[in-house]
Every structure is written in structure tokens, then in C-alpha cells.
Design a protein around this motif. Structure first.
Motif, PDB file in Angstrom:
ATOM      1  N   ALA A  39      -3.752  27.682  38.515  1.00  0.00           N
ATOM      2  CA  ALA A  39      -4.307  26.681  37.603  1.00  0.00           C
ATOM      3  C   ALA A  39      -4.064  27.085  36.148  1.00  0.00           C
ATOM      4  O   ALA A  39      -4.292  28.216  35.754  1.00  0.00           O
ATOM      5  CB  ALA A  39      -5.802  26.537  37.855  1.00  0.00           C
ATOM      6  N   VAL A  40      -3.571  26.136  35.376  1.00  0.00           N
ATOM      7  CA  VAL A  40      -3.322  26.360  33.952  1.00  0.00           C
ATOM      8  C   VAL A  40      -3.834  25.172  33.143  1.00  0.00           C
ATOM      9  O   VAL A  40      -3.898  24.052  33.645  1.00  0.00           O
ATOM     10  CB  VAL A  40      -1.824  26.581  33.644  1.00  0.00           C
ATOM     11  CG1 VAL A  40      -1.314  27.856  34.243  1.00  0.00           C
ATOM     12  CG2 VAL A  40      -0.997  25.407  34.081  1.00  0.00           C
ATOM     13  N   LEU A  41      -4.191  25.423  31.921  1.00  0.00           N
ATOM     14  CA  LEU A  41      -4.582  24.386  30.978  1.00  0.00           C
ATOM     15  C   LEU A  41      -3.373  24.132  30.076  1.00  0.00           C
ATOM     16  O   LEU A  41      -3.057  24.937  29.202  1.00  0.00           O
ATOM     17  CB  LEU A  41      -5.786  24.858  30.150  1.00  0.00           C
ATOM     18  CG  LEU A  41      -6.408  23.857  29.212  1.00  0.00           C
ATOM     19  CD1 LEU A  41      -7.029  22.719  29.992  1.00  0.00           C
ATOM     20  CD2 LEU A  41      -7.442  24.528  28.341  1.00  0.00           C
ATOM     21  N   ALA A  42      -2.675  23.019  30.300  1.00  0.00           N
ATOM     22  CA  ALA A  42      -1.421  22.726  29.598  1.00  0.00           C
ATOM     23  C   ALA A  42      -1.707  22.028  28.273  1.00  0.00           C
ATOM     24  O   ALA A  42      -1.312  20.888  28.051  1.00  0.00           O
ATOM     25  CB  ALA A  42      -0.513  21.890  30.485  1.00  0.00           C
ATOM     26  N   TRP A  43      -2.336  22.717  27.359  1.00  0.00           N
ATOM     27  CA  TRP A  43      -2.724  22.116  26.092  1.00  0.00           C
ATOM     28  C   TRP A  43      -1.523  21.816  25.202  1.00  0.00           C
ATOM     29  O   TRP A  43      -1.558  20.887  24.397  1.00  0.00           O
ATOM     30  CB  TRP A  43      -3.738  22.986  25.359  1.00  0.00           C
ATOM     31  CG  TRP A  43      -3.243  24.358  24.998  1.00  0.00           C
ATOM     32  CD1 TRP A  43      -3.333  25.478  25.760  1.00  0.00           C
ATOM     33  CD2 TRP A  43      -2.568  24.726  23.802  1.00  0.00           C
ATOM     34  NE1 TRP A  43      -2.757  26.541  25.119  1.00  0.00           N
ATOM     35  CE2 TRP A  43      -2.284  26.114  23.905  1.00  0.00           C
ATOM     36  CE3 TRP A  43      -2.183  24.053  22.663  1.00  0.00           C
ATOM     37  CZ2 TRP A  43      -1.626  26.815  22.908  1.00  0.00           C
ATOM     38  CZ3 TRP A  43      -1.532  24.750  21.667  1.00  0.00           C
ATOM     39  CH2 TRP A  43      -1.262  26.115  21.785  1.00  0.00           C
ATOM     40  N   GLY A  44      -0.451  22.550  25.340  1.00  0.00           N
ATOM     41  CA  GLY A  44       0.744  22.291  24.537  1.00  0.00           C
ATOM     42  C   GLY A  44       1.404  20.978  24.918  1.00  0.00           C
ATOM     43  O   GLY A  44       1.863  20.221  24.054  1.00  0.00           O
ATOM     44  N   ASN A  45       1.443  20.672  26.204  1.00  0.00           N
ATOM     45  CA  ASN A  45       2.005  19.411  26.676  1.00  0.00           C
ATOM     46  C   ASN A  45       1.147  18.247  26.178  1.00  0.00           C
ATOM     47  O   ASN A  45       1.658  17.219  25.749  1.00  0.00           O
ATOM     48  CB  ASN A  45       2.096  19.412  28.197  1.00  0.00           C
ATOM     49  CG  ASN A  45       2.937  18.281  28.709  1.00  0.00           C
ATOM     50  OD1 ASN A  45       3.901  17.865  28.084  1.00  0.00           O
ATOM     51  ND2 ASN A  45       2.568  17.766  29.868  1.00  0.00           N
ATOM     52  N   PHE A  46      -0.175  18.425  26.231  1.00  0.00           N
ATOM     53  CA  PHE A  46      -1.083  17.401  25.717  1.00  0.00           C
ATOM     54  C   PHE A  46      -0.859  17.190  24.226  1.00  0.00           C
ATOM     55  O   PHE A  46      -0.817  16.049  23.753  1.00  0.00           O
ATOM     56  CB  PHE A  46      -2.538  17.800  25.985  1.00  0.00           C
ATOM     57  CG  PHE A  46      -3.533  16.846  25.406  1.00  0.00           C
ATOM     58  CD1 PHE A  46      -3.767  15.626  26.006  1.00  0.00           C
ATOM     59  CD2 PHE A  46      -4.220  17.166  24.247  1.00  0.00           C
ATOM     60  CE1 PHE A  46      -4.678  14.737  25.465  1.00  0.00           C
ATOM     61  CE2 PHE A  46      -5.129  16.282  23.696  1.00  0.00           C
ATOM     62  CZ  PHE A  46      -5.362  15.067  24.307  1.00  0.00           C
ATOM     63  N   LEU A  47      -0.696  18.260  23.484  1.00  0.00           N
ATOM     64  CA  LEU A  47      -0.453  18.164  22.049  1.00  0.00           C
ATOM     65  C   LEU A  47       0.866  17.436  21.763  1.00  0.00           C
ATOM     66  O   LEU A  47       0.938  16.578  20.870  1.00  0.00           O
ATOM     67  CB  LEU A  47      -0.434  19.560  21.419  1.00  0.00           C
ATOM     68  CG  LEU A  47      -0.265  19.641  19.918  1.00  0.00           C
ATOM     69  CD1 LEU A  47      -1.455  18.994  19.216  1.00  0.00           C
ATOM     70  CD2 LEU A  47      -0.124  21.085  19.480  1.00  0.00           C
ATOM     71  N   THR A  48       1.907  17.736  22.546  1.00  0.00           N
ATOM     72  CA  THR A  48       3.203  17.067  22.378  1.00  0.00           C
ATOM     73  C   THR A  48       3.088  15.572  22.650  1.00  0.00           C
ATOM     74  O   THR A  48       3.603  14.748  21.886  1.00  0.00           O
ATOM     75  CB  THR A  48       4.255  17.694  23.313  1.00  0.00           C
ATOM     76  OG1 THR A  48       4.385  19.072  22.995  1.00  0.00           O
ATOM     77  CG2 THR A  48       5.598  17.009  23.179  1.00  0.00           C
ATOM     78  N   LEU A  49       2.414  15.210  23.742  1.00  0.00           N
ATOM     79  CA  LEU A  49       2.262  13.791  24.077  1.00  0.00           C
ATOM     80  C   LEU A  49       1.408  13.064  23.036  1.00  0.00           C
ATOM     81  O   LEU A  49       1.682  11.910  22.703  1.00  0.00           O
ATOM     82  CB  LEU A  49       1.659  13.636  25.474  1.00  0.00           C
ATOM     83  CG  LEU A  49       2.571  14.084  26.612  1.00  0.00           C
ATOM     84  CD1 LEU A  49       1.842  14.017  27.941  1.00  0.00           C
ATOM     85  CD2 LEU A  49       3.837  13.236  26.660  1.00  0.00           C
ATOM     86  N   THR A  50       0.394  13.737  22.518  1.00  0.00           N
ATOM     87  CA  THR A  50      -0.437  13.130  21.473  1.00  0.00           C
ATOM     88  C   THR A  50       0.381  12.903  20.206  1.00  0.00           C
ATOM     89  O   THR A  50       0.293  11.846  19.573  1.00  0.00           O
ATOM     90  CB  THR A  50      -1.655  14.020  21.173  1.00  0.00           C
ATOM     91  OG1 THR A  50      -2.388  14.205  22.385  1.00  0.00           O
ATOM     92  CG2 THR A  50      -2.550  13.408  20.126  1.00  0.00           C
ATOM     93  N   LEU A  51       1.195  13.880  19.841  1.00  0.00           N
ATOM     94  CA  LEU A  51       2.062  13.739  18.673  1.00  0.00           C
ATOM     95  C   LEU A  51       3.069  12.607  18.879  1.00  0.00           C
ATOM     96  O   LEU A  51       3.288  11.793  17.971  1.00  0.00           O
ATOM     97  CB  LEU A  51       2.792  15.055  18.402  1.00  0.00           C
ATOM     98  CG  LEU A  51       3.656  15.127  17.156  1.00  0.00           C
ATOM     99  CD1 LEU A  51       2.815  14.901  15.911  1.00  0.00           C
ATOM    100  CD2 LEU A  51       4.361  16.463  17.073  1.00  0.00           C
ATOM    101  N   ASN A  52       3.643  12.516  20.071  1.00  0.00           N
ATOM    102  CA  ASN A  52       4.563  11.417  20.379  1.00  0.00           C
ATOM    103  C   ASN A  52       3.858  10.066  20.239  1.00  0.00           C
ATOM    104  O   ASN A  52       4.415   9.115  19.692  1.00  0.00           O
ATOM    105  CB  ASN A  52       5.133  11.552  21.782  1.00  0.00           C
ATOM    106  CG  ASN A  52       6.156  12.651  21.893  1.00  0.00           C
ATOM    107  OD1 ASN A  52       6.574  13.227  20.899  1.00  0.00           O
ATOM    108  ND2 ASN A  52       6.556  12.961  23.105  1.00  0.00           N
ATOM    109  N   PHE A  53       2.628   9.985  20.755  1.00  0.00           N
ATOM    110  CA  PHE A  53       1.873   8.735  20.658  1.00  0.00           C
ATOM    111  C   PHE A  53       1.644   8.353  19.206  1.00  0.00           C
ATOM    112  O   PHE A  53       1.813   7.185  18.827  1.00  0.00           O
ATOM    113  CB  PHE A  53       0.534   8.861  21.383  1.00  0.00           C
ATOM    114  CG  PHE A  53      -0.386   7.708  21.114  1.00  0.00           C
ATOM    115  CD1 PHE A  53      -0.194   6.494  21.745  1.00  0.00           C
ATOM    116  CD2 PHE A  53      -1.427   7.832  20.204  1.00  0.00           C
ATOM    117  CE1 PHE A  53      -1.030   5.422  21.474  1.00  0.00           C
ATOM    118  CE2 PHE A  53      -2.262   6.766  19.931  1.00  0.00           C
ATOM    119  CZ  PHE A  53      -2.068   5.554  20.571  1.00  0.00           C
ATOM    120  N   LEU A  54       1.247   9.302  18.386  1.00  0.00           N
ATOM    121  CA  LEU A  54       0.991   9.009  16.976  1.00  0.00           C
ATOM    122  C   LEU A  54       2.255   8.540  16.258  1.00  0.00           C
ATOM    123  O   LEU A  54       2.215   7.605  15.450  1.00  0.00           O
ATOM    124  CB  LEU A  54       0.402  10.236  16.270  1.00  0.00           C
ATOM    125  CG  LEU A  54      -1.009  10.619  16.707  1.00  0.00           C
ATOM    126  CD1 LEU A  54      -1.420  11.931  16.066  1.00  0.00           C
ATOM    127  CD2 LEU A  54      -1.995   9.513  16.377  1.00  0.00           C
TER     128      LEU A  54
END
Length: 136
Positions: free
Chosen positions: A76-91
Motif C-alpha cells: 500500500a502506498v499513498l500516491a500523492w505525487g500522482n494526485f498533485l499532477t492530476l490536480t495541476l492538469n485539471f487547473l
């Protein structure tokens, strides 16, 4: 039933919606390419090739991998970098859509602001006569 379905499918709203979905998908591909192929490489160059998508925090002690794909296989990992990338893409996508819609609205305002031609006295009288004839 087939005739009723055909009438439903051929209504203007359904056809307009289908065209909108198709154009939306094509526009989505363009915006995705703009973000992934143009804007993100520029951001990567500014940040020194920093790729947030592989940043993660291990939630178990057995994870020893250095990239996200291998880490997910190990535990189990917390993929916070992927979330940050997708959030940046959304913005970025939201901002691009804002700019496009703003430009479209400016064009619409210019069309609406076009002055109506000034009527001569004779044309005004003829318009009044026409309107009176319509009423009676």
C-alpha cells in the motif's frame, strides 16, 4: 415502438447533444495534448525535470521500490505525487477552457453590440403603417 424511437432519436435536442459530445471529446483531446505535450514540458524544464507523478509515501514497511508502479506491486502506498499532477492538469485545463469561453463571449458581445441601421423618416412611417396593419 420503432417509429416512436426514431422520432425521439431524431429530435433536435438529441442530435445537438450527440454533436456536442463528439465535439467535446475532440476538444478534450486537444486540451489534453496541449497540457501534456506543451505546458507540462515547460513546467518540467522550469522545475529541472521534476516529475511529481512518481512521488509517493509508503504505507507499509515492506515497500522498497523507487517508482510508483513497482511500489504499488509491493504494498500500500499513498500516491500523492500522482494526485498533485492530476490536480495541476485539471487547473491548467480549467484555465484554458476559461480563456476559450471568455474569447467566445467577447465575440458574441461584439456581434450583439452591432448598431442597428438608422431608419429614414419614410422608413419609420412605413414601419409604423406595417405595424398598424398587423394589429388590425
Amino acid at each position: 415502438m420503432l417509429k416512436e424511437f426514431r422520432e425521439f432519436a431524431m429530435k433536435g435536442n438529441v442530435v445537438d447533444l450527440a454533436v456536442g459530445v463528439i465535439i467535446g471529446a475532440a476538444f478534450g483531446a486537444i486540451v489534453t495534448s496541449l497540457v501534456g505535450d506543451v505546458i507540462m514540458p515547460i513546467i518540467g524544464a522550469i522545475t529541472g525535470g521534476l516529475d511529481f507523478s512518481n512521488y509517493f509515501t509508503s504505507l507499509s514497511k515492506s515497500v522498497t521500490a523507487t517508482n510508483l508502479a513497482d511500489a504499488k506491486k509491493q504494498g500500500a502506498v499513498l500516491a500523492w505525487g500522482n494526485f498533485l499532477t492530476l490536480t495541476l492538469n485539471f487547473l491548467i485545463i480549467a484555465f484554458v477552457l476559461f480563456v476559450v469561453i471568455r474569447a467566445i463571449n467577447k465575440l458574441k458581445r461584439k456581434d450583439e453590440a452591432a448598431p442597428t441601421p438608422k431608419l429614414t423618416k419614410q422608413e419609420e412611417l412605413l414601419t409604423e403603417i406595417r405595424d398598424l396593419l398587423k394589429k388590425s
